[in-house]
Scaffold this motif. Structure first.
Motif, PDB file in Angstrom:
ATOM      1  N   GLU A 141       0.842  -1.135  -0.052  1.00 39.28           N
ATOM      2  CA  GLU A 141       0.058  -0.069   0.047  1.00 39.28           C
ATOM      3  C   GLU A 141       0.730   1.379  -0.084  1.00 39.28           C
ATOM      4  OE1 GLU A 141      -1.933   0.544   3.942  1.00 39.28           O
ATOM      5  OE2 GLU A 141      -1.351  -1.609   3.993  1.00 39.28           O
ATOM      6  N   GLY A 142       0.402   2.204  -0.407  1.00 40.50           N
ATOM      7  CA  GLY A 142       0.814   3.761  -0.324  1.00 40.50           C
ATOM      8  C   GLY A 142      -0.181   4.613   0.038  1.00 40.50           C
ATOM      9  N   SER A 143       0.332   5.877  -0.489  1.00 44.14           N
ATOM     10  CA  SER A 143      -0.692   6.938  -0.175  1.00 44.14           C
ATOM     11  C   SER A 143      -1.978   6.919  -1.234  1.00 44.14           C
ATOM     12  CB  SER A 143       0.260   8.256  -0.558  1.00 44.14           C
ATOM     13  OG  SER A 143      -0.864   9.385  -0.367  1.00 44.14           O
ATOM     14  N   GLY A 144      -3.094   6.535  -0.320  1.00 47.61           N
ATOM     15  CA  GLY A 144      -4.374   6.275  -0.998  1.00 47.61           C
ATOM     16  C   GLY A 144      -4.439   5.166  -1.778  1.00 47.61           C
ATOM     17  N   PHE A 145      -3.699   4.150  -1.759  1.00 40.61           N
ATOM     18  CA  PHE A 145      -3.957   2.998  -2.648  1.00 40.61           C
ATOM     19  C   PHE A 145      -3.475   1.702  -1.783  1.00 40.61           C
ATOM     20  CE2 PHE A 145       0.445   3.833  -3.640  1.00 40.61           C
ATOM     21  CZ  PHE A 145       0.912   2.813  -3.547  1.00 40.61           C
ATOM     22  N   LYS A 146      -4.082   0.597  -2.049  1.00 42.81           N
ATOM     23  CA  LYS A 146      -3.715  -0.832  -1.450  1.00 42.81           C
ATOM     24  C   LYS A 146      -3.861  -1.911  -2.493  1.00 42.81           C
ATOM     25  CE  LYS A 146      -4.355  -3.643   2.327  1.00 42.81           C
ATOM     26  NZ  LYS A 146      -5.075  -4.100   3.763  1.00 42.81           N
ATOM     27  N   PHE A 147      -2.971  -2.642  -2.650  1.00 43.60           N
ATOM     28  CA  PHE A 147      -3.161  -3.791  -3.696  1.00 43.60           C
ATOM     29  C   PHE A 147      -2.970  -5.055  -3.085  1.00 43.60           C
ATOM     30  CE2 PHE A 147      -1.583  -0.288  -6.559  1.00 43.60           C
ATOM     31  CZ  PHE A 147      -2.248  -0.503  -7.745  1.00 43.60           C
ATOM     32  N   ALA A 148      -3.697  -6.035  -3.371  1.00 41.95           N
ATOM     33  CA  ALA A 148      -3.450  -7.355  -3.238  1.00 41.95           C
ATOM     34  C   ALA A 148      -2.625  -8.038  -4.348  1.00 41.95           C
ATOM     35  CB  ALA A 148      -4.916  -8.316  -3.472  1.00 41.95           C
ATOM     36  N   SER A 149      -1.399  -8.723  -3.864  1.00 41.48           N
ATOM     37  CA  SER A 149      -0.441  -9.076  -4.926  1.00 41.48           C
ATOM     38  C   SER A 149      -0.495 -10.370  -4.683  1.00 41.48           C
ATOM     39  CB  SER A 149       0.837  -8.432  -4.481  1.00 41.48           C
ATOM     40  OG  SER A 149       1.809  -8.612  -5.355  1.00 41.48           O
ATOM     41  N   HIS A 150      -0.092 -11.056  -5.877  1.00 43.93           N
ATOM     42  CA  HIS A 150       0.132 -12.646  -6.094  1.00 43.93           C
ATOM     43  C   HIS A 150       1.662 -12.888  -6.923  1.00 43.93           C
ATOM     44  CE1 HIS A 150      -0.921 -16.811  -5.615  1.00 43.93           C
ATOM     45  NE2 HIS A 150      -0.726 -16.825  -6.917  1.00 43.93           N
ATOM     46  N   LEU A 151       2.454 -13.592  -6.429  1.00 44.33           N
ATOM     47  CA  LEU A 151       3.621 -13.832  -7.190  1.00 44.33           C
ATOM     48  C   LEU A 151       3.478 -15.342  -7.669  1.00 44.33           C
ATOM     49  CD1 LEU A 151       6.455 -12.305  -5.193  1.00 44.33           C
ATOM     50  CD2 LEU A 151       5.082 -11.321  -7.016  1.00 44.33           C
ATOM     51  N   THR A 152       3.528 -15.919  -8.679  1.00 46.38           N
ATOM     52  CA  THR A 152       3.895 -17.179  -9.323  1.00 46.38           C
ATOM     53  C   THR A 152       5.218 -17.017  -9.877  1.00 46.38           C
ATOM     54  OG1 THR A 152       1.485 -17.422  -9.574  1.00 46.38           O
ATOM     55  CG2 THR A 152       2.928 -19.120 -10.672  1.00 46.38           C
ATOM     56  N   PHE A 153       6.113 -18.314  -9.585  1.00 47.79           N
ATOM     57  CA  PHE A 153       7.212 -18.095 -10.109  1.00 47.79           C
ATOM     58  C   PHE A 153       7.897 -19.423 -10.270  1.00 47.79           C
ATOM     59  CE2 PHE A 153       7.978 -17.189  -5.643  1.00 47.79           C
ATOM     60  CZ  PHE A 153       8.966 -17.828  -5.252  1.00 47.79           C
ATOM     61  N   GLU A 154       8.942 -19.731 -11.242  1.00 54.54           N
ATOM     62  CA  GLU A 154       9.724 -20.736 -11.457  1.00 54.54           C
ATOM     63  C   GLU A 154      11.214 -20.686 -11.267  1.00 54.54           C
ATOM     64  OE1 GLU A 154       8.819 -21.589 -15.610  1.00 54.54           O
ATOM     65  OE2 GLU A 154       6.642 -21.878 -15.075  1.00 54.54           O
ATOM     66  N   LEU A 155      12.017 -21.803 -10.818  1.00 50.86           N
ATOM     67  CA  LEU A 155      13.134 -21.517 -10.338  1.00 50.86           C
ATOM     68  C   LEU A 155      14.188 -22.257 -11.373  1.00 50.86           C
ATOM     69  CD1 LEU A 155      13.470 -22.503  -6.716  1.00 50.86           C
ATOM     70  CD2 LEU A 155      13.190 -20.305  -7.542  1.00 50.86           C
ATOM     71  N   ASP A 156      15.193 -21.600 -11.525  1.00 51.54           N
ATOM     72  CA  ASP A 156      16.554 -22.078 -12.470  1.00 51.54           C
ATOM     73  C   ASP A 156      17.578 -22.111 -11.364  1.00 51.54           C
ATOM     74  OD1 ASP A 156      18.383 -23.123 -14.080  1.00 51.54           O
ATOM     75  OD2 ASP A 156      18.194 -21.512 -15.614  1.00 51.54           O
ATOM     76  N   GLY A 157      17.651 -23.411 -10.791  1.00 54.51           N
ATOM     77  CA  GLY A 157      18.880 -23.240  -9.643  1.00 54.51           C
ATOM     78  C   GLY A 157      18.348 -22.585  -8.638  1.00 54.51           C
ATOM     79  N   ASP A 158      19.047 -21.517  -8.220  1.00 55.45           N
ATOM     80  CA  ASP A 158      18.681 -20.756  -6.980  1.00 55.45           C
ATOM     81  C   ASP A 158      18.266 -19.433  -7.243  1.00 55.45           C
ATOM     82  OD1 ASP A 158      21.292 -19.786  -7.640  1.00 55.45           O
ATOM     83  OD2 ASP A 158      21.878 -19.783  -5.644  1.00 55.45           O
ATOM     84  N   LEU A 159      17.755 -19.093  -8.517  1.00 54.51           N
ATOM     85  CA  LEU A 159      17.354 -17.888  -9.045  1.00 54.51           C
ATOM     86  C   LEU A 159      15.958 -18.108  -9.803  1.00 54.51           C
ATOM     87  CD1 LEU A 159      20.543 -16.473 -10.458  1.00 54.51           C
ATOM     88  CD2 LEU A 159      19.578 -15.701  -8.375  1.00 54.51           C
ATOM     89  N   ILE A 160      15.163 -16.879  -9.781  1.00 52.12           N
ATOM     90  CA  ILE A 160      13.794 -16.797 -10.394  1.00 52.12           C
ATOM     91  C   ILE A 160      14.196 -16.929 -12.052  1.00 52.12           C
ATOM     92  CG2 ILE A 160      11.736 -15.825 -10.827  1.00 52.12           C
ATOM     93  CD1 ILE A 160      12.042 -14.813  -7.934  1.00 52.12           C
ATOM     94  N   SER A 161      13.541 -17.816 -12.809  1.00 55.19           N
ATOM     95  CA  SER A 161      13.682 -17.839 -14.325  1.00 55.19           C
ATOM     96  C   SER A 161      12.517 -17.228 -14.961  1.00 55.19           C
ATOM     97  CB  SER A 161      13.801 -19.223 -14.776  1.00 55.19           C
ATOM     98  OG  SER A 161      12.908 -19.963 -14.633  1.00 55.19           O
TER      99      SER A 161
END
Length: 146
Positions: free
Chosen positions: A115-135
């Motif tokens: 959230e920030g000044s006057g807003f709020k977001f619902a956030s969703h992350l979906t991700f895949e790994l390649d080793g120990d990093l996000i691809s």
């Protein structure tokens, strides 16, 4: 040409092993993967909250892709660390994410808010790994009424 019983048994075991590996092995996330994914979400959150684009870029592979969907879909897709860092929508320093879960396809997901000044977001992350990093990461946000 006669195939010995021992060779038949060996071939049968090999076929069964390959079948089982193909069904359960490739996409399954290990506990180590879940630990890596959880650590990456913590790094993502810290980078976002500190508005540190270099720290954000560091959690991705060189060829990584980030897709923005939902409220930030106008930002489209960013490819590669430099573009990911340059295009990060860092409009808040109050980002919080919950526990990381493993999806049936072996990808990882977590939800949170920012959230920030006057807003709020619902956030969703979906991700895949390649080793120990996000691809690949899909960053989906929706503006909330709160």
């Amino acid at each position: 040409m006669r195939v010995s019983i021992a060779l038949r048994v060996l071939l049968s075991v090999l076929v069964i092993t390959l079948f089982i590996s193909g069904v359960s092995g490739c996409g399954d996330a290990t506990s180590d993967d879940l630990e890596i994914a959880t650590d990456l979400v913590e790094q993502w959150t810290a980078a976002w909250n500190n508005r540190d684009r270099d720290a954000l870029a560091a959690i991705f592979t060189e060829e990584a892709v980030v897709d923005y969907t939902g409220a930030h879909s106008r930002f489209g897709t960013s490819s590669g660390r430099d573009e990911i860092a340059a295009n990060a929508v860092m409009i808040s320093s109050n980002v919080q994410y919950g526990d990381v879960t493993v999806a049936e396809d072996g990808s990882f997901a977590c939800s949170g808010t920012y959230e920030g000044s006057g807003f709020k977001f619902a956030s969703h992350l979906t991700f895949e790994l390649d080793g120990d990093l996000i691809s690949h990461l899909v960053h989906h946000d929706e503006l909330t009424e709160d």
